[in-house]
Design an enzyme around this catalytic site. Sequence first.
Site: not given
Length: 259
Positions: A122, A230, A232
């Site tokens: 990001c 994202h 993660e």
Amino acid sequence: MSHRLPVIGLLADVKTIGQHPFHAVTEKYIDAVAHGARALPLLIPAGGAGRDLQALDTLYGAEELLERLDGLFLPGSLSNVAPPLYGAPADPQMLGDAQRDATSLALIRAAIARGVPLFAVCRGFQELNVALGGTLHPRLHEIPGRLDHCEPADQPREVQYAPAHPVRLLAGGVLAGLAGSEQAMVNSLHWQGVATLAPGLIVEALAPDGQVEAARVAAASAFALGVQWHPEWKFRDNPLSSALFAAFGEAARQRLQGR
Ligand SMILES: N[C@@H](CCC(=O)NCCCC(=O)O)C(=O)O
């Protein structure tokens, strides 16, 4: 064969909590680097001069930091890369983090030059693009024909980080190889995005509106990739996210074994 964990640095943001500035990394990034990449996560202060901090580059440079690292992770952040860093006028309305900017761009260039595996998410992806000479759109949703890439601000995070749009993974790319497919669904929590792609970056993924959503460093000798979404977030539940962090961790392990 070393069984030590590779050390992966995560660059922090500067946030004010109460009356004091803190350097912080959101916990989900630490979890994904530790358990997804199977690495020792080391938080890196944002080294620009701050209210209570003398600039850290008066003490050490990117090279000395990278000597200790087997990988570099650039997390996302609510803050934005300062527009003057990519030739655009300053925007006083925009949330910035000059201390992170002062560290991230030089660190990215040095990591690529030294072949340190790099993974950017990001804001980190946007920093990768700017560090290598690219530019950003400050407000994608104001561009006719572009999707609104922002998260629904009034929703719980489970909604904000839910899959938001598909991306086309370009054939022959790292992501298509990891995914075993040329399509993936990704979340979307960003105002800004790539306007001109930096020289030396190769597109890895595109949104339906043509927005560049991932790129890799063409000349990199190791894993060097950034994504706008994202991975993660709940990476354990997403095969592509798990594969991404595992590949990043393997590249860091290779560097450790070669050091
Ligand atoms: N501020 C930039 C980058 C967006 C970004 O990194 N969002 C994630 C914030 C929270 C998190 O770390 O998950 C933009 O708006 O484009």
